[in-house]
Scaffold this active site. Structure first.
Site, PDB file in Angstrom:
ATOM      1  N   TYR A   1       1.087  -1.266   0.047  1.00 35.92           N
ATOM      2  CA  TYR A   1      -0.245   0.230   0.247  1.00 35.92           C
ATOM      3  C   TYR A   1       1.049   1.665  -0.251  1.00 35.92           C
ATOM      4  O   TYR A   1      -0.038   2.313  -0.597  1.00 35.92           O
ATOM      5  CB  TYR A   1      -0.944   0.047   1.195  1.00 35.92           C
ATOM      6  CG  TYR A   1      -2.182  -1.017   1.691  1.00 35.92           C
ATOM      7  CD1 TYR A   1      -1.906  -2.098   0.771  1.00 35.92           C
ATOM      8  CD2 TYR A   1      -2.929  -1.571   2.520  1.00 35.92           C
ATOM      9  CE1 TYR A   1      -2.647  -2.634   0.452  1.00 35.92           C
ATOM     10  CE2 TYR A   1      -3.409  -2.208   2.728  1.00 35.92           C
ATOM     11  CZ  TYR A   1      -4.083  -3.626   2.007  1.00 35.92           C
ATOM     12  OH  TYR A   1      -5.107  -4.094   1.749  1.00 35.92           O
TER      13      TYR A   1
ATOM     14  N   HIS B   1       0.589 -12.384   1.476  1.00 34.35           N
ATOM     15  CA  HIS B   1      -0.830 -11.237   1.067  1.00 34.35           C
ATOM     16  C   HIS B   1      -1.590 -11.651   0.423  1.00 34.35           C
ATOM     17  O   HIS B   1      -2.648 -11.845   0.332  1.00 34.35           O
ATOM     18  CB  HIS B   1      -0.195  -9.693   0.452  1.00 34.35           C
ATOM     19  CG  HIS B   1      -0.923  -8.355   0.924  1.00 34.35           C
ATOM     20  ND1 HIS B   1      -0.618  -7.783   0.052  1.00 34.35           N
ATOM     21  CD2 HIS B   1      -2.544  -8.462  -0.101  1.00 34.35           C
ATOM     22  CE1 HIS B   1      -1.620  -6.190   0.145  1.00 34.35           C
ATOM     23  NE2 HIS B   1      -2.468  -7.493   0.001  1.00 34.35           N
TER      24      HIS B   1
HETATM   25  P1  NAD Z   1     -14.573  -1.253   1.559  1.00 33.23           P
HETATM   26  O1  NAD Z   1     -15.219  -2.416   1.038  1.00 33.23           O
HETATM   27  O2  NAD Z   1     -14.100  -0.904   2.820  1.00 33.23           O
HETATM   28  O3  NAD Z   1     -14.769  -0.162   0.782  1.00 33.23           O
HETATM   29  C1  NAD Z   1     -14.394   0.894   0.896  1.00 33.23           C
HETATM   30  C2  NAD Z   1     -15.140   1.875   0.124  1.00 33.23           C
HETATM   31  O4  NAD Z   1     -16.550   1.834   0.474  1.00 33.23           O
HETATM   32  C3  NAD Z   1     -14.777   3.435   0.862  1.00 33.23           C
HETATM   33  O5  NAD Z   1     -13.816   3.756  -1.015  1.00 33.23           O
HETATM   34  C4  NAD Z   1     -16.366   4.000   0.208  1.00 33.23           C
HETATM   35  O6  NAD Z   1     -16.243   4.837  -1.769  1.00 33.23           O
HETATM   36  C5  NAD Z   1     -16.944   3.397   0.326  1.00 33.23           C
HETATM   37  N1  NAD Z   1     -17.435   3.345   2.187  1.00 33.23           N
HETATM   38  C6  NAD Z   1     -17.128   2.938   3.211  1.00 33.23           C
HETATM   39  N2  NAD Z   1     -17.750   3.357   4.145  1.00 33.23           N
HETATM   40  C7  NAD Z   1     -18.928   3.812   3.201  1.00 33.23           C
HETATM   41  C8  NAD Z   1     -20.003   4.261   3.995  1.00 33.23           C
HETATM   42  N3  NAD Z   1     -19.960   4.600   5.954  1.00 33.23           N
HETATM   43  N4  NAD Z   1     -20.763   4.877   3.131  1.00 33.23           N
HETATM   44  C9  NAD Z   1     -21.063   4.923   2.322  1.00 33.23           C
HETATM   45  N5  NAD Z   1     -19.724   4.414   1.158  1.00 33.23           N
HETATM   46  C10 NAD Z   1     -18.669   4.281   2.503  1.00 33.23           C
HETATM   47  O7  NAD Z   1     -12.894  -1.777   0.738  1.00 33.23           O
HETATM   48  P2  NAD Z   1     -11.490  -1.904   0.597  1.00 33.23           P
HETATM   49  O8  NAD Z   1     -11.268  -0.683   0.917  1.00 33.23           O
HETATM   50  O9  NAD Z   1     -11.259  -2.314  -0.654  1.00 33.23           O
HETATM   51  O10 NAD Z   1     -11.171  -3.826   1.910  1.00 33.23           O
HETATM   52  C11 NAD Z   1     -11.190  -3.038   3.523  1.00 33.23           C
HETATM   53  C12 NAD Z   1      -9.861  -2.903   3.457  1.00 33.23           C
HETATM   54  O11 NAD Z   1      -9.088  -4.162   3.719  1.00 33.23           O
HETATM   55  C13 NAD Z   1      -8.661  -2.336   2.750  1.00 33.23           C
HETATM   56  O12 NAD Z   1      -8.994  -1.438   3.029  1.00 33.23           O
HETATM   57  C14 NAD Z   1      -7.709  -2.364   3.251  1.00 33.23           C
HETATM   58  O13 NAD Z   1      -6.871  -2.715   4.469  1.00 33.23           O
HETATM   59  C15 NAD Z   1      -8.439  -4.606   3.607  1.00 33.23           C
HETATM   60  N6  NAD Z   1      -7.539  -5.034   1.608  1.00 33.23           N
HETATM   61  C16 NAD Z   1      -7.133  -6.282   1.581  1.00 33.23           C
HETATM   62  C17 NAD Z   1      -6.647  -7.010   0.446  1.00 33.23           C
HETATM   63  C18 NAD Z   1      -6.216  -8.041   0.200  1.00 33.23           C
HETATM   64  O14 NAD Z   1      -5.536  -8.402  -0.737  1.00 33.23           O
HETATM   65  N7  NAD Z   1      -5.491  -8.872   1.719  1.00 33.23           N
HETATM   66  C19 NAD Z   1      -7.496  -6.658  -0.766  1.00 33.23           C
HETATM   67  C20 NAD Z   1      -8.285  -5.292  -0.137  1.00 33.23           C
HETATM   68  C21 NAD Z   1      -8.235  -4.431   1.036  1.00 33.23           C
END
Ligand code: NAD
Length: 278
Positions: free
Chosen positions: A50, A108
């Protein structure tokens, strides 16, 4: 605000709700994480790839919060599975985070075409023994990958962090993990905003019934299923909203209606398939 903690198979506890920083701009990370800590989050999920571990570290240092109250996860990137690369990678991550130990370190992605995820996980076992991380786990592992790491290292990962949201529930992985004491961390818990989850009747109806937002309903669904989640938002209001999810309980019928949103043919996936990412 008390965020419930849950216990992993190694006896350590983890706050069930945290804050994820995927795609949070490195320059914006310190501010975002500071706001999250201010709002009450204590569990932060980052990764070497990240590029924002330094921002997470800066926010932690400025917060004045006791280290023992924080739960920090980071991850080993795909090009560092071989040889002693994991040792170097965690040292770099700890340096950027300004920490002596992370709470959870994950492989990861399995990168199966390279056939080096068992070695990578075996190195994580060493890193845990050396005290660089308290717990170890994997991410994006499918059942055959989990079977191999357990059989070949004799150690069961504490968590498997996988893409999981109503349209993509990975029931086979979840079931295998439950049978083997591995906790599921759901990434993309809100579907990354890539489909109209918040406009779906099952979610909208529950939101109206409980006086909550659709995002809060989906987070509540995860929590009631036992998933560990860390939704991401860089907006202070949403970040707080996502934490305000402990004053309602979805009914069995509401849970079932959200469960039914998965077409179960894999078409709800929004991220990369683990077999294809190498
Ligand atoms: P998420 O499903 O948390 O979606 C985030 C998006 O949802 C935001 O950008 C925003 O647009 C929306 N959102 C958030 N809160 C909201 C609300 N209250 N109302 C309306 N819209 C809202 O997706 P993410 O960030 O990909 O996943 C969460 C975390 O998971 C990441 O930040 C990361 O730490 C982890 N992750 C890990 C991997 C992996 O390969 N291990 C991959 C992706 C994400």
């Amino acid at each position: 605000m008390t965020i419930p903690a849950t216990t992993l198979n190694d006896g350590h506890s983890i706050p069930q709700l945290g804050y994820g920083v995927f795609k949070v701009d490195p320059e914006a990370t310190e501010k975002a994480v500071s706001e999250a800590l201010e709002a009450g989050y204590r569990h932060i999920d980052t990764a070497a790839i990240y590029g924002n571990e330094e921002g997470v570290g800066a926010a932690i240092a400025k917060s004045g919060i006791e280290r023992s109250e924080l739960y920090i996860t980071t991850k080993l990137w795909n090009d560092r599975h071989d040889g002693d690369e994991p040792n170097k990678a965690i040292a770099e991550s700890l340096d950027k985070l300004g920490l002596e130990q992370v709470d959870l370190y994950l492989v990861h992605w399995p990168t199966p075409a390279k056939d080096n995820y068992v070695h990578a996980f075996a190195k994580l076992i060493e890193l845990r023994e050396q005290g660089h991380t308290r717990s170890i786990g994997v991410s994006n592992f499918l059942v055959p990958h989990l079977e191999r790491v357990v059989a070949e290292t004799g150690v069961t990962p504490a968590v498997n962090q996988i893409e999981l949201h109503p349209a993509y529930q990975q029931r086979d992985v979840v079931e295998w993990a439950a049978d083997h004491g591995i906790r599921i961390e759901a990434w993309g818990p809100l579907g990354q905003g890539k489909y109209d989850l918040f406009g779906t009747p099952a979610v909208v109806d529950a939101a109206a019934a409980h006086g909550k937002t659709p995002a809060q309903i989906v987070i509540g669904w995860h929590l009631q299923k036992g998933n560990i989640v860390f939704p991401k938002s860089v907006h202070a209001e949403r970040l707080r909203q996502n934490l305000d999810v402990f004053d309602f309980t979805l009914t069995g019928a509401e849970i079932a209606a959200i469960d039914a949103l998965d077409p179960q043919d894999g078409s709800g996936r929004v991220g990369t398939h683990p077999e294809d990412f190498n």
